[in-house]
Design a protein around this motif. Structure first.
Motif, PDB file in Angstrom:
ATOM      1  N   LEU A 128      -8.600   1.021 -14.217  1.00 53.48           N
ATOM      2  CA  LEU A 128      -8.385  -0.328 -14.750  1.00 53.48           C
ATOM      3  C   LEU A 128      -9.572  -0.685 -15.631  1.00 53.48           C
ATOM      4  O   LEU A 128     -10.713  -0.430 -15.269  1.00 53.48           O
ATOM      5  CB  LEU A 128      -8.253  -1.328 -13.599  1.00 53.48           C
ATOM      6  CG  LEU A 128      -7.142  -1.044 -12.583  1.00 53.48           C
ATOM      7  CD1 LEU A 128      -7.241  -1.988 -11.407  1.00 53.48           C
ATOM      8  CD2 LEU A 128      -5.777  -1.155 -13.251  1.00 53.48           C
ATOM      9  N   ARG A 129      -9.314  -1.267 -16.768  1.00 49.35           N
ATOM     10  CA  ARG A 129     -10.393  -1.625 -17.684  1.00 49.35           C
ATOM     11  C   ARG A 129     -10.898  -3.034 -17.390  1.00 49.35           C
ATOM     12  O   ARG A 129     -10.193  -3.859 -16.804  1.00 49.35           O
ATOM     13  CB  ARG A 129      -9.923  -1.486 -19.134  1.00 49.35           C
ATOM     14  CG  ARG A 129      -8.888  -2.466 -19.535  1.00 49.35           C
ATOM     15  CD  ARG A 129      -8.381  -2.230 -20.957  1.00 49.35           C
ATOM     16  NE  ARG A 129      -7.474  -3.276 -21.356  1.00 49.35           N
ATOM     17  CZ  ARG A 129      -6.235  -3.425 -20.929  1.00 49.35           C
ATOM     18  NH1 ARG A 129      -5.740  -2.551 -20.080  1.00 49.35           N
ATOM     19  NH2 ARG A 129      -5.488  -4.428 -21.326  1.00 49.35           N
ATOM     20  N   VAL A 158     -11.069   1.198 -10.149  1.00 54.29           N
ATOM     21  CA  VAL A 158     -10.078   2.216  -9.787  1.00 54.29           C
ATOM     22  C   VAL A 158      -8.969   1.542  -8.997  1.00 54.29           C
ATOM     23  O   VAL A 158      -9.225   0.849  -8.021  1.00 54.29           O
ATOM     24  CB  VAL A 158     -10.725   3.338  -8.942  1.00 54.29           C
ATOM     25  CG1 VAL A 158      -9.685   4.333  -8.478  1.00 54.29           C
ATOM     26  CG2 VAL A 158     -11.814   4.023  -9.726  1.00 54.29           C
ATOM     27  N   LEU A 159      -7.734   1.767  -9.415  1.00 50.53           N
ATOM     28  CA  LEU A 159      -6.569   1.312  -8.675  1.00 50.53           C
ATOM     29  C   LEU A 159      -6.217   2.420  -7.698  1.00 50.53           C
ATOM     30  O   LEU A 159      -6.021   3.567  -8.092  1.00 50.53           O
ATOM     31  CB  LEU A 159      -5.403   1.043  -9.636  1.00 50.53           C
ATOM     32  CG  LEU A 159      -4.147   0.448  -9.019  1.00 50.53           C
ATOM     33  CD1 LEU A 159      -4.419  -0.989  -8.554  1.00 50.53           C
ATOM     34  CD2 LEU A 159      -2.999   0.467 -10.014  1.00 50.53           C
ATOM     35  N   ARG A 160      -6.173   2.103  -6.402  1.00 48.10           N
ATOM     36  CA  ARG A 160      -5.946   3.106  -5.365  1.00 48.10           C
ATOM     37  C   ARG A 160      -4.594   2.907  -4.690  1.00 48.10           C
ATOM     38  O   ARG A 160      -4.076   1.796  -4.639  1.00 48.10           O
ATOM     39  CB  ARG A 160      -7.040   3.035  -4.311  1.00 48.10           C
ATOM     40  CG  ARG A 160      -8.404   3.372  -4.872  1.00 48.10           C
ATOM     41  CD  ARG A 160      -9.445   3.488  -3.762  1.00 48.10           C
ATOM     42  NE  ARG A 160     -10.710   3.930  -4.299  1.00 48.10           N
ATOM     43  CZ  ARG A 160     -11.027   5.194  -4.553  1.00 48.10           C
ATOM     44  NH1 ARG A 160     -10.161   6.147  -4.303  1.00 48.10           N
ATOM     45  NH2 ARG A 160     -12.208   5.507  -5.048  1.00 48.10           N
ATOM     46  N   ALA A 161      -4.044   3.990  -4.127  1.00 44.46           N
ATOM     47  CA  ALA A 161      -2.757   3.936  -3.436  1.00 44.46           C
ATOM     48  C   ALA A 161      -2.864   3.143  -2.138  1.00 44.46           C
ATOM     49  O   ALA A 161      -1.920   2.461  -1.745  1.00 44.46           O
ATOM     50  CB  ALA A 161      -2.247   5.344  -3.147  1.00 44.46           C
ATOM     51  N   GLU A 162      -3.978   3.218  -1.465  1.00 45.24           N
ATOM     52  CA  GLU A 162      -4.239   2.489  -0.221  1.00 45.24           C
ATOM     53  C   GLU A 162      -5.648   1.913  -0.303  1.00 45.24           C
ATOM     54  O   GLU A 162      -6.495   2.429  -1.028  1.00 45.24           O
ATOM     55  CB  GLU A 162      -4.141   3.427   0.993  1.00 45.24           C
ATOM     56  CG  GLU A 162      -2.766   4.011   1.233  1.00 45.24           C
ATOM     57  CD  GLU A 162      -1.731   2.970   1.592  1.00 45.24           C
ATOM     58  OE1 GLU A 162      -2.066   1.990   2.281  1.00 45.24           O
ATOM     59  OE2 GLU A 162      -0.566   3.124   1.159  1.00 45.24           O
ATOM     60  N   PRO A 163      -5.926   0.862   0.467  1.00 48.96           N
ATOM     61  CA  PRO A 163      -7.282   0.305   0.430  1.00 48.96           C
ATOM     62  C   PRO A 163      -8.341   1.315   0.878  1.00 48.96           C
ATOM     63  O   PRO A 163      -8.060   2.231   1.641  1.00 48.96           O
ATOM     64  CB  PRO A 163      -7.217  -0.868   1.419  1.00 48.96           C
ATOM     65  CG  PRO A 163      -5.767  -1.183   1.574  1.00 48.96           C
ATOM     66  CD  PRO A 163      -5.032   0.094   1.322  1.00 48.96           C
ATOM     67  N   VAL A 164      -9.524   1.161   0.420  1.00 48.91           N
ATOM     68  CA  VAL A 164     -10.748   1.882   0.743  1.00 48.91           C
ATOM     69  C   VAL A 164     -10.718   3.346   0.292  1.00 48.91           C
ATOM     70  O   VAL A 164     -11.384   3.707  -0.661  1.00 48.91           O
ATOM     71  CB  VAL A 164     -11.127   1.780   2.241  1.00 48.91           C
ATOM     72  CG1 VAL A 164     -12.474   2.423   2.506  1.00 48.91           C
ATOM     73  CG2 VAL A 164     -11.130   0.342   2.718  1.00 48.91           C
ATOM     74  N   THR A 165      -9.961   4.214   0.961  1.00 51.00           N
ATOM     75  CA  THR A 165     -10.043   5.646   0.670  1.00 51.00           C
ATOM     76  C   THR A 165      -8.755   6.226   0.099  1.00 51.00           C
ATOM     77  O   THR A 165      -8.592   7.441   0.062  1.00 51.00           O
ATOM     78  CB  THR A 165     -10.402   6.432   1.947  1.00 51.00           C
ATOM     79  OG1 THR A 165      -9.387   6.185   2.920  1.00 51.00           O
ATOM     80  CG2 THR A 165     -11.760   6.036   2.477  1.00 51.00           C
ATOM     81  N   GLY A 166      -7.825   5.401  -0.344  1.00 57.92           N
ATOM     82  CA  GLY A 166      -6.570   5.900  -0.900  1.00 57.92           C
ATOM     83  C   GLY A 166      -6.808   6.707  -2.170  1.00 57.92           C
ATOM     84  O   GLY A 166      -7.818   6.543  -2.854  1.00 57.92           O
ATOM     85  N   ARG A 167      -5.854   7.567  -2.515  1.00 63.67           N
ATOM     86  CA  ARG A 167      -5.991   8.381  -3.726  1.00 63.67           C
ATOM     87  C   ARG A 167      -5.974   7.476  -4.952  1.00 63.67           C
ATOM     88  O   ARG A 167      -5.272   6.470  -4.973  1.00 63.67           O
ATOM     89  CB  ARG A 167      -4.899   9.435  -3.802  1.00 63.67           C
ATOM     90  CG  ARG A 167      -3.535   8.865  -4.037  1.00 63.67           C
ATOM     91  CD  ARG A 167      -2.499   9.934  -4.347  1.00 63.67           C
ATOM     92  NE  ARG A 167      -1.178   9.350  -4.372  1.00 63.67           N
ATOM     93  CZ  ARG A 167      -0.700   8.609  -5.363  1.00 63.67           C
ATOM     94  NH1 ARG A 167      -1.429   8.376  -6.419  1.00 63.67           N
ATOM     95  NH2 ARG A 167       0.515   8.096  -5.304  1.00 63.67           N
TER      96      ARG A 167
END
Length: 168
Positions: free
Chosen positions: A122-123, A108-117
């Motif tokens: 990503l495959r 998963v690509l997140r907006a912020e590290p750890v708990t970002g939305r």
């Protein structure tokens, strides 16, 4: 003798609800039969907490404008301000990583590290450009990456593997 006293006490306790049930209607009957005092009896009634306003028009201007009146002028729009300069996008460091170590599930690509939305999925074996690396206390290593589509976000360092010559 003690048992007889207890028995009489228990019967008296059971009789109290019966007395209440039979007496309450009579109390309401008595209360309703009391006449109200005549208006000129000298009894002072409490002043009302509010006063009703006469709703008949008086010929003066009403609180609300009629539909045929022109509305008041509006305020001028605020002066245009210069738009703030765009935040420069981080430049790729030249380093590239590949998504792996996921058992084929991807990451998963997140907006912020750890708990970002979540930004996107990503495959497995997807190649990404590295923008920045960060160690988050209690969250491990995170890598700021950019996809070939231009999406940016953070992925855990556990799945961002160095791109070797055979993975290209």
């Amino acid at each position: 003798m003690l048992n007889v006293v207890k028995l009489l006490f228990a019967l008296a306790l059971l009789a109290v609800p019966l007395l209440v049930i039979t007496s309450v209607p009579r109390l309401f009957e008595i209360a309703g039969s009391v006449p109200s005092p005549p208006p000129d009896s000298g009894v002072v009634a409490p002043a009302p907490a509010f006063r009703l306003v006469n709703s008949t028009p008086t010929g003066s201007r009403s609180r609300f404008a009629s539909l045929d009146e022109t509305p008041p002028p509006t305020l001028a729009p605020p002066d245009a301000t210069a738009t703030p300069p765009a935040t420069p996008r981080p430049a790729p460091s030249g380093e590239r990583v590949v998504i792996g170590n996921t058992g084929g599930r991807g990451a998963v690509l997140r907006a912020e590290p750890v708990t970002g939305r979540p930004v996107t999925a990503l495959r497995e074996q997807q190649v990404l450009d590295v923008l920045e690396r960060r160690n988050v206390p209690g969250g491990g290593d995170w890598v700021h990456v950019r996809t070939s589509d231009g999406l940016e976000g953070w992925v855990t360092g556990l799945v961002a593997l160095p791109l070797s010559g055979t993975n290209r």
